[in-house]
Scaffold this active site. Structure first.
Site, PDB file in Angstrom:
ATOM      1  N   LYS A 160      11.736   5.403  -7.126  1.00 20.81           N
ATOM      2  CA  LYS A 160      10.287   5.868  -7.555  1.00 20.81           C
ATOM      3  C   LYS A 160      10.434   6.541  -8.983  1.00 20.81           C
ATOM      4  CE  LYS A 160       6.205   8.147  -5.360  1.00 20.81           C
ATOM      5  NZ  LYS A 160       5.385   6.928  -5.173  1.00 20.81           N
TER       6      LYS A 160
HETATM    7  C1  LIG Z   1       2.940   2.443  -6.243  1.00 25.89           C
HETATM    8  C2  LIG Z   1       2.935   3.271  -5.043  1.00 25.89           C
HETATM    9  N1  LIG Z   1       2.949   2.528  -3.806  1.00 25.89           N
HETATM   10  C3  LIG Z   1       2.886   3.238  -2.716  1.00 25.89           C
HETATM   11  C4  LIG Z   1       2.832   4.499  -2.562  1.00 25.89           C
HETATM   12  C5  LIG Z   1       2.486   5.066  -1.128  1.00 25.89           C
HETATM   13  O1  LIG Z   1       3.459   6.246  -0.882  1.00 25.89           O
HETATM   14  P1  LIG Z   1       4.926   5.755  -0.066  1.00 25.89           P
HETATM   15  O2  LIG Z   1       5.789   4.790  -1.046  1.00 25.89           O
HETATM   16  O3  LIG Z   1       5.275   7.039   0.138  1.00 25.89           O
HETATM   17  O4  LIG Z   1       4.662   4.838   1.379  1.00 25.89           O
HETATM   18  C6  LIG Z   1       2.648   5.367  -3.781  1.00 25.89           C
HETATM   19  C7  LIG Z   1       2.392   6.698  -3.480  1.00 25.89           C
HETATM   20  O5  LIG Z   1       2.728   7.385  -4.820  1.00 25.89           O
HETATM   21  C8  LIG Z   1       2.844   4.650  -4.911  1.00 25.89           C
HETATM   22  O6  LIG Z   1       2.596   5.232  -6.037  1.00 25.89           O
END
Ligand SMILES: Cc1ncc(COP(=O)(O)O)c(C=O)c1O
Length: 214
Positions: A160
């Site tokens: 992320k």
């Molecule tokens: C691109 C994206 N996908 C999915 C999510 C959903 O959150 P998680 O990846 O914690 O399931 C987020 C949350 O910030 C996100 O930014």
């Protein structure tokens, strides 16, 4: 949208006043986007107590994101976990959103950040429904984006990573400009991936389905 504000932010090991949590304009992440973060919700439960949704799992992903992006977090997971709990307390938030952020500080410029400090912040603020209360009541309109999700050969897709969100911002803004509320992104093979800032789930014949993470 309301500007985010609060009382105290955890920065590099200690709490500072909200207005003091500043960085230098040469902060490496600001220029090149290599940083990692998490978004974690804390909810008020039926018995009135607060519960953070999968704090351990989110922090594990934060450290994994840092690791695969070759950043060594200078604090243990336990320390950052405690900072998350304390950030909610210090900002009087029985429910809200937590944003741990690991970024590269200022010093050397150029693509190799060299020995620049790896810095860590934990911020907490109130955040209502992601697509608004109205979105929950009435549903939202989404369009398939003209932007594709990053190909696995282009970057660390399991992380992320701050800079990856340029792709999300472009998709989101395109959707809004076209009169929709949200964008659905396909991968480079044309398969449904996720939305700009959230996962996609479908309930069909009482079965919950979502794209594979593998
Ligand atoms: C691109 C994206 N996908 C999915 C999510 C959903 O959150 P998680 O990846 O914690 O399931 C987020 C949350 O910030 C996100 O930014």
């Amino acid at each position: 949208m309301v500007a985010v504000s609060g009382k105290r932010i955890w920065l590099d090991g200690r709490f500072v006043d909200w207005s003091e949590a500043r960085v230098h304009v040469l902060t490496h992440t600001l220029h090149y986007g290599l940083g990692v973060f998490e978004g974690i919700r804390c909810y008020k439960t039926a018995d009135g107590r607060s519960a953070i949704f999968r704090l351990g799992d989110h922090l594990r992903r934060l450290y994994d994101s840092a690791h695969i992006n070759l950043m060594q977090v200078p604090f243990s997971r336990e320390v950052v976990e405690e900072a998350c709990l304390e950030a909610l307390r210090q900002n009087d938030l029985p429910e809200g959103y937590l944003r741990p952020l690991v970024f590269i500080g200022d010093g050397e410029m150029g693509l190799n950040p060299g020995g620049n400090a790896i810095r860590v912040a934990v911020i907490a603020w109130p955040w209502g429904r992601y697509l608004g209360e109205e979105g929950i009541q009435r549903g939202i309109r989404a369009k398939v984006s003209t932007f594709s999700r990053h190909h696995v050969n282009a970057k660390m897709t399991k992380g992320k990573t701050c800079g990856d969100y340029v792709n999300s911002i472009l998709a989101k803004r395109e959707a809004l400009l076209d009169g929709y509320d949200e964008a659905i992104l396909l991968d480079t093979q044309g398969l449904v991936s996720e939305a700009s800032g959230e996962n996609i789930f479908v309930v069909r014949d009482r079965v919950l389905a979502t794209p594979s993470t593998l």
